[in-house]
Design an enzyme around this catalytic site. Structure first.
Site: not given
Length: 610
Positions: A349, A388
């Protein structure tokens, strides 16, 4: 029923409505001092309700109060008995200490020297001390991981009672995190280690609490449901099962000290794996406290190993221990390195250069324009851009130039202050690195600084120089300039984990150039198409691959709740978080078991060889 799951706030609301109290005065009180007052009123109302019952009149209040007291256990107890630190008093003179966990035991480092974490808000002060594990101290962790078989701690055919155990543990943990004192404890601890506004920190705790609530009871074993398909003859059936990997590793970053590691850790445990967890040492105290809470609630201490070490040491551990799967959340550079060194046994991820497009259909209602500006500000600058999923580039259709969108965004960004941590230190990007990237962007022809670009408070702050301290910043770069050369494109699309965004614009005739830009991007985490124009939506959505994409006037790039998939797309190594699909994809593999038990026909004979 309206009081369930609302803790002190539920009582505040109930009594203020029932007894005419000023709810604002109740709300201003600290929960610890408020509890005796509420308990006294609770007992009074219950006595009145029982008196009504004794006279033969049924009282719904009695049942509500009894259920509320049972559910929330309003007793004179300390809900923080697990805690070994106080986020409000941690300082250079009263530092907190962080330990590792291996083989069910809390241990210090293997060297006498303690690693000190600088306070991100107080220059010159180290407020956390960690006993780091060095390469020489890795053997107990490696051995612990190797003791777990490939078939895991449990699976659909082994130790199935553990599915129930983790459903129960999730329920208990959700209930504990819902207590105001516990939620506040973790929110403040997050604020102290990864500075962000209280709303952002508390939101992280709340998402984690709801996730645990979602996987309470039977939900863990429901998630591991198998399926069967009829065979070719009597006695034959194929069964598809979700199977654990066994020994696994989890490596998580600093920006979400609770949410990311808890959701990934619990997902790994639900599926039957034995994880070793490595959280960025700057914030690892948050997960240490969560694990201590879980142990108090009944989680077997040997189910998880938790290591305090440098990234380089963790890399060596992974190479030596060879976990069956490693989940990495963090930079793309490190993710690619791990994928190579671990022979592809990874789930990533990784970082995202996340885009938002404002389509041609500009709303006529000023309120809606204000809303879009608000979401753009939140997406780019909440948590100081250290997400993110943060909005990295804003592509604005030229029709929006007729509005005050950019001036609204500038005004909203100017309201962010260090005092309330709506802007704060950046833990991985120094002010020097930030400024250097800004100058690179401004070197592109046609670019200009829209706002920001300097240290907040004109540099008059106490943030250590090892961290960044920059104002929310936006740079305009023409779309044609971005796409004119690889150099310009690489500069304009470099992710910087800080309150920084690129703004560009496009016309109807440049939509194909926008699609070309999206195609060249390497990261495909989140995206937003702010448009209710169906044809425009389909054009952009059909030409992009971002794993978590919001669409419509209220579209955003950030805000990963527990109710939908969050993760990248377009990469077979991509990991998800938060949902049953994400957990099954990341933490289990498919296993097919074919039963073929007969009977064998009486007329069967050995056939010719083929």
């Amino acid at each position: 029923g309206g009081l369930r799951g609302r803790g002190v706030e539920g009582l505040r609301s109930f009594f203020s409505k029932k007894d005419g109290h000023d709810p604002s005065k109740l709300r201003a009180q600290d929960p610890q001092t408020l509890r005796p007052t509420l308990r006294s009123k609770l007992e009074h109302r219950k006595a009145h309700a029982r008196a009504q019952d004794s006279q033969g009149s049924a009282s719904w209040e009695a049942a509500v109060f009894e259920q509320f007291e049972r559910s929330h256990k309003l007793k004179q107890r300390d809900p923080l008995t697990f805690a070994t630190c106080d986020p409000n008093t941690m300082s250079g003179t009263r530092p907190a200490y962080v330990s590792s966990l291996v083989g069910g035991k809390w241990v210090g480092g293997n060297t006498a020297e303690l690693f000190e974490i600088p306070d991100p808000l107080q220059d010159g002060h180290s407020f956390i001390k960690i006993g780091l594990v060095t390469e020489e101290g890795l053997e107990p962790f490696i051995q612990s991981l190797r003791e777990c078989p490939k078939s895991g701690l449990h699976n659909p055919l082994k130790n199935v009672e553990r599915y129930l155990l983790y459903g129960q543990l999730s329920a208990k943990a959700a209930q504990r995190l819902a207590e105001p004192e516990v939620e506040h404890f973790f929110a403040r601890l997050i604020q102290r280690t990864s500075p962000k506004s209280y709303a952002q920190a508390a939101g992280e705790v709340q998402v984690t609490q709801k996730f645990l609530e979602n996987f309470s009871g039977d939900q863990v074993r429901f998630m591991c449901r198998s399926f069967g398909v009829a065979g070719d003859h009597a006695g034959q059936q194929s069964n598809g099962m979700r199977w654990p990997y066994g020994p696994v590793a989890i490596v998580t970053p600093f920006n979400f000290p609770l949410e990311i590691p808890v959701l990934q850790l619990m997902g790994a445990l639900y599926m039957g794996n034995k994880p070793i967890l490595k959280v960025c040492e700057k914030v690892s105290i948050v997960m240490e406290q969560f694990l201590r809470m879980m142990h108090e609630l009944g989680m077997p201490q040997s189910d998880v190993d938790f290591i305090q070490c440098s990234g380089a040491t963790m890399h060596k551990l992974l190479l030596r221990a060879e976990p069956r799967n490693t989940l990495f959340t963090g930079s793309s550079r490190v993710g690619e390195l791990l994928a190579k060194d671990l022979n592809g046994k990874v789930k990533l991820e990784d970082a995202g250069f996340d885009w938002k497009i404002l389509g041609p259909d500009v709303p006529a209602d000023q309120k809606k324009i204000d809303y879009v500006a608000h979401v753009c500000d939140q997406d780019a600058y909440a948590s100081s851009g250290q997400k993110c999923s943060a909005q990295s580039i804003l592509l604005v259709h030229e029709n929006w130039h007729k509005t005050d969108l950019l001036s609204k965004m500038k005004a909203l960004a100017s309201q962010r202050r260090l005092e309330d941590l709506t802007v704060g230190p950046t833990l991985s990007v120094t002010s020097e690195k930030f400024s250097a990237h800004l100058q690179d962007c401004l070197s592109i022809p046609g670019s200009q600084l829209l706002f920001g670009g300097r240290e907040f408070m004109n540099g008059d702050h106490s943030v250590p120089s090892c961290y960044g301290a920059m104002e929310p910043t936006a740079v305009y770069i023409p779309l044609k300039s971005i796409m004119s050369s690889d150099r310009n494109f690489n500069i304009a699309t470099e992710e910087i984990f800080a309150p920084f965004q690129v703004v560009t614009d496009f016309s109807d005739g440049q939509v194909s150039l926008v699609v070309e830009l999206l195609e060249k991007l390497e990261a495909h985490l989140t995206a937003a198409v702010v448009s209710n124009d169906i044809e425009f939506q389909q054009k952009i959505l059909g030409s992009s691959v971002n794993g978590t994409t919001y669409v419509g006037l209220r579209a955003r790039t950030t805000g990963a709740p527990q109710n939908h998939w969050f993760g990248p797309a377009g990469d077979p190594r991509g990991a998800g978080i938060g949902t049953p699909e994400a957990i099954k994809l990341t933490w289990s593999c498919h296993r097919e078991i074919i039963s073929d038990v007969g009977p064998l026909s009486d007329s069967w004979v050995v056939p010719p060889r083929t």
